[in-house]
Design a protein around this motif. Structure first.
Motif, PDB file in Angstrom:
ATOM      1  N   ARG A 518     -10.040 -10.642  -0.026  1.00 59.44           N
ATOM      2  CA  ARG A 518     -10.857 -11.415  -0.935  1.00 59.44           C
ATOM      3  C   ARG A 518     -10.222 -11.304  -2.311  1.00 59.44           C
ATOM      4  O   ARG A 518      -9.794 -12.262  -2.881  1.00 59.44           O
ATOM      5  CB  ARG A 518     -12.311 -10.967  -0.956  1.00 59.44           C
ATOM      6  N   GLN A 519     -10.115 -10.099  -2.797  1.00 57.10           N
ATOM      7  CA  GLN A 519      -9.445  -9.941  -4.082  1.00 57.10           C
ATOM      8  C   GLN A 519      -8.228  -9.042  -3.984  1.00 57.10           C
ATOM      9  O   GLN A 519      -7.252  -9.247  -4.664  1.00 57.10           O
ATOM     10  CB  GLN A 519     -10.415  -9.376  -5.108  1.00 57.10           C
ATOM     11  N   THR A 520      -8.313  -8.046  -3.163  1.00 56.34           N
ATOM     12  CA  THR A 520      -7.139  -7.217  -2.958  1.00 56.34           C
ATOM     13  C   THR A 520      -6.768  -7.296  -1.487  1.00 56.34           C
ATOM     14  O   THR A 520      -7.479  -7.880  -0.696  1.00 56.34           O
ATOM     15  CB  THR A 520      -7.403  -5.750  -3.333  1.00 56.34           C
ATOM     16  N   ASP A 521      -5.661  -6.717  -1.170  1.00 60.56           N
ATOM     17  CA  ASP A 521      -5.076  -6.864   0.146  1.00 60.56           C
ATOM     18  C   ASP A 521      -5.158  -5.549   0.901  1.00 60.56           C
ATOM     19  O   ASP A 521      -4.235  -4.762   0.872  1.00 60.56           O
ATOM     20  CB  ASP A 521      -3.600  -7.276  -0.065  1.00 60.56           C
ATOM     21  N   PRO A 522      -6.274  -5.287   1.556  1.00 58.39           N
ATOM     22  CA  PRO A 522      -6.279  -4.050   2.321  1.00 58.39           C
ATOM     23  C   PRO A 522      -5.505  -4.265   3.613  1.00 58.39           C
ATOM     24  O   PRO A 522      -5.647  -5.282   4.262  1.00 58.39           O
ATOM     25  CB  PRO A 522      -7.759  -3.814   2.634  1.00 58.39           C
ATOM     26  N   LEU A 523      -4.661  -3.323   3.917  1.00 54.89           N
ATOM     27  CA  LEU A 523      -3.978  -3.333   5.209  1.00 54.89           C
ATOM     28  C   LEU A 523      -4.600  -2.223   6.032  1.00 54.89           C
ATOM     29  O   LEU A 523      -4.676  -1.083   5.592  1.00 54.89           O
ATOM     30  CB  LEU A 523      -2.478  -3.078   5.029  1.00 54.89           C
ATOM     31  N   TYR A 524      -5.094  -2.576   7.210  1.00 53.07           N
ATOM     32  CA  TYR A 524      -5.698  -1.583   8.081  1.00 53.07           C
ATOM     33  C   TYR A 524      -4.761  -1.283   9.231  1.00 53.07           C
ATOM     34  O   TYR A 524      -4.132  -2.194   9.774  1.00 53.07           O
ATOM     35  CB  TYR A 524      -7.002  -2.109   8.679  1.00 53.07           C
ATOM     36  N   SER A 525      -4.696  -0.037   9.614  1.00 58.79           N
ATOM     37  CA  SER A 525      -4.017   0.276  10.874  1.00 58.79           C
ATOM     38  C   SER A 525      -5.094   0.737  11.848  1.00 58.79           C
ATOM     39  O   SER A 525      -5.957   1.542  11.502  1.00 58.79           O
ATOM     40  CB  SER A 525      -2.956   1.353  10.680  1.00 58.79           C
ATOM     41  N   LYS A 541      -4.732  -0.572  -0.211  1.00 49.93           N
ATOM     42  CA  LYS A 541      -5.110  -1.777  -0.947  1.00 49.93           C
ATOM     43  C   LYS A 541      -4.060  -2.121  -1.988  1.00 49.93           C
ATOM     44  O   LYS A 541      -3.666  -1.281  -2.786  1.00 49.93           O
ATOM     45  CB  LYS A 541      -6.460  -1.570  -1.650  1.00 49.93           C
ATOM     46  N   ILE A 542      -3.593  -3.350  -1.950  1.00 52.05           N
ATOM     47  CA  ILE A 542      -2.717  -3.830  -3.018  1.00 52.05           C
ATOM     48  C   ILE A 542      -3.186  -5.228  -3.385  1.00 52.05           C
ATOM     49  O   ILE A 542      -3.981  -5.829  -2.671  1.00 52.05           O
ATOM     50  CB  ILE A 542      -1.231  -3.860  -2.582  1.00 52.05           C
ATOM     51  N   ASN A 543      -2.703  -5.752  -4.487  1.00 46.31           N
ATOM     52  CA  ASN A 543      -3.122  -7.093  -4.895  1.00 46.31           C
ATOM     53  C   ASN A 543      -2.481  -8.161  -4.009  1.00 46.31           C
ATOM     54  O   ASN A 543      -1.390  -7.977  -3.502  1.00 46.31           O
ATOM     55  CB  ASN A 543      -2.724  -7.368  -6.349  1.00 46.31           C
ATOM     56  N   GLY A 544      -3.157  -9.300  -3.903  1.00 40.14           N
ATOM     57  CA  GLY A 544      -2.614 -10.397  -3.100  1.00 40.14           C
ATOM     58  C   GLY A 544      -2.818 -10.129  -1.621  1.00 40.14           C
ATOM     59  O   GLY A 544      -3.566  -9.238  -1.240  1.00 40.14           O
ATOM     60  N   LEU A 558       7.075  -5.171   7.311  1.00 42.82           N
ATOM     61  CA  LEU A 558       7.311  -6.099   6.207  1.00 42.82           C
ATOM     62  C   LEU A 558       6.157  -7.091   6.129  1.00 42.82           C
ATOM     63  O   LEU A 558       5.714  -7.619   7.142  1.00 42.82           O
ATOM     64  CB  LEU A 558       8.622  -6.851   6.464  1.00 42.82           C
ATOM     65  N   GLY A 559       5.682  -7.317   4.931  1.00 41.90           N
ATOM     66  CA  GLY A 559       4.631  -8.324   4.748  1.00 41.90           C
ATOM     67  C   GLY A 559       5.127  -9.402   3.802  1.00 41.90           C
ATOM     68  O   GLY A 559       5.759  -9.111   2.787  1.00 41.90           O
ATOM     69  N   PHE A 560       4.847 -10.657   4.151  1.00 42.19           N
ATOM     70  CA  PHE A 560       5.220 -11.762   3.262  1.00 42.19           C
ATOM     71  C   PHE A 560       3.939 -12.510   2.944  1.00 42.19           C
ATOM     72  O   PHE A 560       3.113 -12.744   3.827  1.00 42.19           O
ATOM     73  CB  PHE A 560       6.205 -12.691   3.964  1.00 42.19           C
ATOM     74  N   GLY A 561       3.759 -12.887   1.709  1.00 38.11           N
ATOM     75  CA  GLY A 561       2.516 -13.603   1.431  1.00 38.11           C
ATOM     76  C   GLY A 561       2.341 -14.004  -0.019  1.00 38.11           C
ATOM     77  O   GLY A 561       3.301 -14.277  -0.737  1.00 38.11           O
ATOM     78  N   VAL A 562       1.096 -13.990  -0.430  1.00 42.08           N
ATOM     79  CA  VAL A 562       0.701 -14.513  -1.723  1.00 42.08           C
ATOM     80  C   VAL A 562       0.397 -13.351  -2.649  1.00 42.08           C
ATOM     81  O   VAL A 562      -0.285 -12.406  -2.256  1.00 42.08           O
ATOM     82  CB  VAL A 562      -0.558 -15.401  -1.554  1.00 42.08           C
ATOM     83  N   ASP A 563       0.903 -13.425  -3.859  1.00 35.31           N
ATOM     84  CA  ASP A 563       0.582 -12.386  -4.827  1.00 35.31           C
ATOM     85  C   ASP A 563      -0.608 -12.838  -5.663  1.00 35.31           C
ATOM     86  O   ASP A 563      -0.823 -14.035  -5.870  1.00 35.31           O
ATOM     87  CB  ASP A 563       1.793 -12.107  -5.731  1.00 35.31           C
ATOM     88  N   ALA A 564      -1.366 -11.873  -6.135  1.00 39.21           N
ATOM     89  CA  ALA A 564      -2.525 -12.226  -6.947  1.00 39.21           C
ATOM     90  C   ALA A 564      -2.766 -11.111  -7.946  1.00 39.21           C
ATOM     91  O   ALA A 564      -2.290  -9.986  -7.772  1.00 39.21           O
ATOM     92  CB  ALA A 564      -3.747 -12.406  -6.055  1.00 39.21           C
TER      93      ALA A 564
END
Lengths: 703, 181
Positions: A518-525, A541-544, A558-564
């Motif tokens: 939603r606002q930050t980028d949580p990555l869950y394992s 949690k990181i932005n985007g 590796l993650g590719f995507g949108v920064d915010a």
């Protein structure tokens, strides 16, 4: 709820005088004459590409019946939505009766609703002439030759040149890149493929055969897929947004092309499959197979092609007899022989889902491309369509349906050597993002979904008042299901990423990595070692957010995507590397973002088309298209730049190795591949080759 | 078939601005309302429509087949809308008041609630909804404008409509509760 009501609300505003036709005419008269886009011709015989994409139009079925479509019934809560496709049809007559009865009951319900005024009584004044447009739009006649010359489209000769080119003695073929497939052994189609010697590329309605050696384009041959005198307009840069019109596979010495076209006799969209033999210096057409419906998806396992198209029937009101088979049963054509899908290969839903007054079928066929005379098997699913996942043995179809909340129905088909058979059906809550949300491992099927729950609380403002106050809450939750081979649920985990939706998923055997946003980028394992008891191990949690994740090495993701920024405002494109050596403690190792500076806007088509990425950890290449769009508010000028960017990753750091810029900034960079030490980057109408080590440009050609 | 229409296209291709305006007059309302719903700003919507007109007029030579004028110009419009929406993200231009007010100025409770719900949809949802409902385009056509697969368009559209429908159902329910009490 009716479209009519939405239309009424949205057309309430007055139209500003500025854009009324009389004023527009004045504006046009005062505007200076357009500057013509230059046509660059590198090779004489290629000339420019006057590629034409047949616009995928299926208006005929839908538009003339607008009035009737406008009212869509609310489904009552007690209705059970379609679940399984156990229901095969006995005969065409059976299907016909099913369609008719569904149609009649829908219409009846609409009328009842109208009577009670639930859908509003005021008839929308058809102030703008949709109907007229339709009538005009369908009395077709091909443009006269005279007009075509006015159009300035030079006729394209399909010629070969540089014939004497030595195509190499194939001493040792260099290493080359492949499409980013989801499952090893299950090939996915793309607009570009290479076998290390040649590059095959589709653009517009053409297939290009490019013989390359050491970064040089030795021989370029063009093959139009169909006669282009029927197409709606010449290629413009707008077409580069529409890149999935044709896709290709290569397999040993065969090239298979899949494309959608409009059959002008029947006004139906069809998908063509052309199989070519790959010769030393050209392609040779060996077979053409045609299936009703537009091309939606495909897979190839060994020499077996699985083709999925989406076909719409005629408007149901027009089907007056079960003998009108052509109006409501999908067909396929091989060797000019038209065949209809057999009744017992047509699967009907238990309950009809969305009703648009035409029935759409998902048609799936298994074809041996070495013998593409006739499909080995073909099945049609009425009223179905969604994402698919394919493992080496199974096809999983998903289709969303709406009950209280959105549910996803899963139909599993077993596929073996072109033979397609029903195997199981199941259902989970929520909707699926894309094929990467699904995975099959050790006989278990895993699927990640987002559940959206809109709830409203409405209460009168006060006792006497007519005014009610309403508060809306839209809650989201995410789920990960583990299903057994019969699609019965065995394990389940939820409550991660509350109020966020899934943006990408990566399954690595027993671990699932899920990005929600939603606002930050949580990555869950999530640990799936015990299928009955998935466990969330960690989150960072990181932005985007990442739109695609790829296992870079055993311990790096590796993650590719949108920064915010921290407020969730999207600012650009980013690449991120997570260390996953300890899944209980995910670490963000590196991040590189391309952010806008305020006056420009940076984006990459790879955020929604992962096939545009070029990823290879042994060569240490991370490639993606990057577009830079700049708008100058002072003089109202806009400029666009189009790049393909190459990064490398070393010791916790990304760095840019180089980039390729395309001449026409309005044309998105689409793909890049490598063969040995050379990179080849493609836009809609240009190809550029560079040396992989120093990024010196070797050659550029325009189509 | 409207012969004038065909004639107008060939005239417009030769640079006749009156012919072009006649073609335009058949689609301009739809273009404007699609732009307005997508951008939620009356000025920007008008700007983008006139921008589209200029682009279309300048490149009408590329229009080969007369029938598709409406699709073709909508495609240009859609691309401009997408770019404009992305500018909003960067520029933080959120001046939607006039549009919001006009939507809300309805005495019909249900309609104003629906309007609010539409207003709340995200950028993509509003573009797709307006292309479908205001433009009357099929999901295949919208997919060619928007660059998403037809199946995605279809599912996004039905998801959007489902959202709106839910809002309305809730109101029905609420007014029932109220009249019973």
């Amino acid at each position: 709820m009716s479209d009519e009501k939405i239309r009424e609300i949205l057309t309430k505003n007055e139209i500003p005088d500025k854009i009324k036709p009389e004023n527009i005419e004045i504006m046009l008269k005062n505007s200076k004459k357009p500057k013509q886009k230059k046509i660059s011709i590198v090779y004489k015989s290629i000339a420019t590409l006057a590629a034409c994409i047949i616009i995928t139009v299926a208006v005929v079925n839908v538009m003339p019946h607008k009035e009737e479509i406008e009212i869509k019934t609310n489904k009552s809560d007690s209705e059970v939505m379609l679940g399984s496709y156990s229901n095969t049809a006995e005969s065409y007559d059976y299907i016909y009766k099913n369609l008719r009865s569904a149609y009649v009951s829908e219409k009846f319900k609409n009328n009842i609703k109208n009577l009670f005024g639930l859908l509003g009584t005021k008839k929308y004044e058809n102030s703008y002439s949709n109907k007229a447009d339709v009538e005009i739009a369908y009395d077709s006649a091909a443009g006269s030759p005279e007009e075509q010359t006015i159009n300035g489209a030079p006729d394209i000769a399909e010629e070969q040149y540089n014939k004497e080119t030595g195509t190499g003695d194939a001493v040792e073929s260099p290493e080359f890149s492949d499409t980013l497939n989801q499952v090893e052994g299950v090939n996915e189609a793309d607009i570009i493929k290479t076998d290390g010697k040649n590059i095959y590329y589709t653009s517009g309605n053409n297939v290009y055969f490019l013989n390359v050696k050491d970064g040089e384009f030795k021989n370029v041959v063009k093959y139009p897929l169909y006669e282009d005198n029927n197409s709606n307009y010449n290629a413009t840069y707008y077409d580069s947004y529409y890149t999935d019109s044709a896709e290709i596979f290569i397999n040993e010495n065969k090239l298979t092309v899949l494309y959608t076209f409009m059959n002008l006799e029947t006004n139906k969209q069809q998908t063509g499959v052309k199989v070519f033999n790959i010769n030393d210096d050209n392609l040779e057409l060996v077979n053409t197979y045609i299936q009703d419906g537009y091309y939606t998806n495909s897979r190839m396992i060994n020499n077996f092609l699985y083709l999925l198209t989406n076909d719409s029937s005629s408007y149901i009101g027009e089907i007056t007899s079960s003998d009108d088979v052509a109006k409501f049963i999908p067909s396929y054509t091989c060797n000019d022989d038209q065949n209809f899908v057999e009744p017992d290969d047509i699967l009907l839903p238990e309950k009809w889902n969305d009703y648009y007054y035409t029935v759409s079928y998902a048609v799936v066929s298994g074809i041996d491309i070495n013998n593409a005379q006739e499909p080995i098997s073909i099945k049609a699913f009425a009223d179905f369509g969604g994402e698919i996942y394919t493992s080496l043995e199974n096809f999983y179809f998903t289709s969303a349906s709406y009950n209280q909340n959105i549910e996803t129905n899963i139909t599993k088909l077993s596929i073996k050597d072109g033979l397609i058979e029903n195997s199981a059906t199941g259902k989970v809550d929520g909707y699926v993002l894309n094929q990467f949300s699904m995975d099959e491992y050790n006989g278990y099927f895993r699927i990640a979904t987002t559940v959206e729950n809109n709830s409203f609380t409405t209460k009168p403002f006060n006792e006497e008042s007519d005014i009610a106050v309403r508060s809306t809450s839209n809650t989201k939750n995410n789920c990960l299901y583990v299903l057994d081979e019969n699609l019965n649920q065995v394990g389940f985990i939820t409550d991660f990423g509350l109020d966020e939706s899934i943006k990408s998923v990566n399954f690595s055997q027993n671990i699932a990595y899920i990005v929600t946003y939603r606002q930050t980028d949580p990555l869950y394992s999530i640990d799936l070692t015990d299928p009955t008891n998935p466990i969330i191990m960690d989150e960072v949690k990181i932005n985007g957010y990442s739109t695609f994740m790829h296992k870079w090495t055993d311990s790096l993701l590796l993650g590719f995507g949108v920064d915010a920024d921290e407020n969730g405002r999207e600012t650009g494109v980013k690449v991120v590397m997570f260390n996953t050596s300890n899944n209980n403690e995910l670490v963000e190792e590196a991040l590189l973002a391309y952010n806008s500076n305020g006056s420009n806007y940076l984006y990459s088509i790879a955020t929604y088309e992962r096939k545009a990425l070029l990823l290879n950890s042994t060569k240490n290449i991370i490639g993606f298209p990057l577009n830079d769009y700049n708008y100058n508010y002072e003089n109202n000028e806009q400029t666009s730049k189009s790049y393909y960017v190459f990064l490398e990753y070393n010791n916790g750091q990304f760095s840019e190795k180089g980039r390729v810029e395309f001449e026409d900034g309005n044309n998105n960079a689409l793909r890049a591949i490598y063969i040995g030490d050379y990179l080849y980057a493609f836009s809609y109408n240009q190809a550029i080759s560079v040396n992989i080590n120093d990024f010196s440009q070797i050659q550029s050609i325009n189509f | 078939m409207d012969n004038d229409f065909k004639k107008d296209v060939s005239l417009a291709i030769r640079g006749d601005s009156s012919a072009f305006s006649r073609l335009y007059s058949k689609v301009y309302k739809k273009l404007y309302y699609i732009a307005l719903c997508s951008l939620r700003n009356t000025e920007d919507a008008a700007d983008i429509v006139s921008d589209t007109v200029l682009d279309a007029f300048n490149s009408i030579k590329k229009l080969k087949n007369e029938e598709s004028f409406s699709c073709w110009i909508t495609k240009i419009l859609t691309n401009k809308i997408k770019k404009k929406q992305s500018e909003y993200i960067n520029k933080a231009q959120y001046n939607y008041e006039d549009f919001e007010n006009s939507l809300k100025s309805d005495f019909d409770f249900e309609k104003s609630e629906l309007a609010e719900e539409i207003y709340r949809l995200d950028n993509e949802e509003r573009v797709i909804l307006s292309l479908s409902v205001l433009g009357g385009y099929s999901s295949e056509e919208i997919s060619s404008f928007y660059g998403l697969k037809p199946s995605s368009i279809r599912s996004k559209l039905s998801r959007t409509k489902e959202k709106l429908k839910k809002a309305i159902n809730e109101i029905d329910y609420a007014s029932n509760v109220k009249s019973n009490s």
